[in-house]
Design a protein around this motif. Structure first.
Motif, short mmCIF file in Angstrom:
data_model
loop_
_atom_site.label_atom_id
_atom_site.label_comp_id
_atom_site.label_asym_id
_atom_site.label_seq_id
_atom_site.Cartn_x
_atom_site.Cartn_y
_atom_site.Cartn_z
N CYS A 54 -19.45 4.06 -4.49
CA CYS A 54 -18.01 4.14 -4.71
C CYS A 54 -17.29 3.77 -3.42
CB CYS A 54 -17.58 5.51 -5.22
SG CYS A 54 -17.82 6.89 -4.09
N LYS A 55 -16.10 3.25 -3.61
CA LYS A 55 -15.28 2.77 -2.49
C LYS A 55 -13.84 3.14 -2.75
CE LYS A 55 -13.73 -1.52 -0.25
NZ LYS A 55 -13.79 -3.01 -0.31
N GLY A 56 -13.16 3.54 -1.70
CA GLY A 56 -11.74 3.82 -1.78
C GLY A 56 -11.00 3.01 -0.74
N VAL A 57 -9.86 2.47 -1.12
CA VAL A 57 -9.01 1.70 -0.19
C VAL A 57 -7.61 2.28 -0.24
CG1 VAL A 57 -8.07 -0.54 0.41
CG2 VAL A 57 -10.39 -0.38 -0.51
N SER A 58 -7.11 2.65 0.93
CA SER A 58 -5.78 3.24 1.01
C SER A 58 -4.70 2.22 0.67
CB SER A 58 -5.54 3.77 2.42
OG SER A 58 -4.19 4.13 2.59
N VAL A 87 -6.92 3.25 -4.02
CA VAL A 87 -7.49 2.49 -5.12
C VAL A 87 -9.00 2.68 -5.06
CG1 VAL A 87 -7.82 0.21 -6.12
CG2 VAL A 87 -5.63 0.80 -5.07
N MET A 88 -9.58 3.08 -6.18
CA MET A 88 -10.99 3.42 -6.20
C MET A 88 -11.78 2.38 -6.99
SD MET A 88 -11.10 6.11 -4.37
CE MET A 88 -12.83 6.50 -4.65
N ASN A 96 -4.73 0.37 4.08
CA ASN A 96 -5.87 -0.49 3.74
C ASN A 96 -7.19 0.02 4.32
OD1 ASN A 96 -4.74 -2.41 2.02
ND2 ASN A 96 -3.99 -3.63 3.74
N GLN A 97 -7.22 1.25 4.79
CA GLN A 97 -8.47 1.83 5.25
C GLN A 97 -9.45 1.89 4.09
OE1 GLN A 97 -8.40 6.07 5.71
NE2 GLN A 97 -10.14 6.14 7.11
N ALA A 98 -10.69 1.51 4.35
CA ALA A 98 -11.73 1.54 3.32
C ALA A 98 -12.75 2.63 3.63
CB ALA A 98 -12.43 0.20 3.23
#
Length: 118
Positions: A96-100, A33-34, A104-106
């Protein structure tokens, strides 16, 4: 190497537009999720927009609704933020941020400066 790299920031006049990009590498981009965050001087970092893995169901912070559009191209491991009708209050460093969705790794990018000024 797991990383996110932003680009596209710069100086723009009020009422102008910019398009930010965020490209990921070293991980499965389509399973993250971005989102875009921003941090203005002296203020806390705030969520601007978020886009699920499917690319639908985006959500926006109230002050940018109708002006900003978040999108993603999973085939190119890239997320975008189209910013229109910019005003001085949009001046900030954009991250920008990404969460697996699996672990849930960010992951955070290093940020890109957006300055709105006449």
């Amino acid at each position: 190497q797991v990383q996110l790299v932003e680009s596209g920031g710069g100086l723009v006049q009020p009422g102008g537009s910019l398009k930010l990009s965020c490209t990921g590498s070293g991980f499965t981009f389509s399973r993250y999720v971005m989102s875009w965050y921003r941090q203005a001087p002296g203020k806390e970092r705030e969520l601007v927009a978020i886009i699920p893995t499917s690319g639908t169901g985006m959500r926006y912070e109230d002050s940018v609704k109708g002006r900003f559009t978040i999108s993603r191209d999973n085939a190119k491991n890239t997320m975008f933020l189209q910013m229109n009708s910019l005003n001085v209050e949009d001046t900030a460093v954009y991250y920008c941020k990404g969460v697996s969705i699996v672990t849930n790794q960010a992951i955070w990018g290093q940020g890109t400066q957006v300055t709105v000024s006449s």
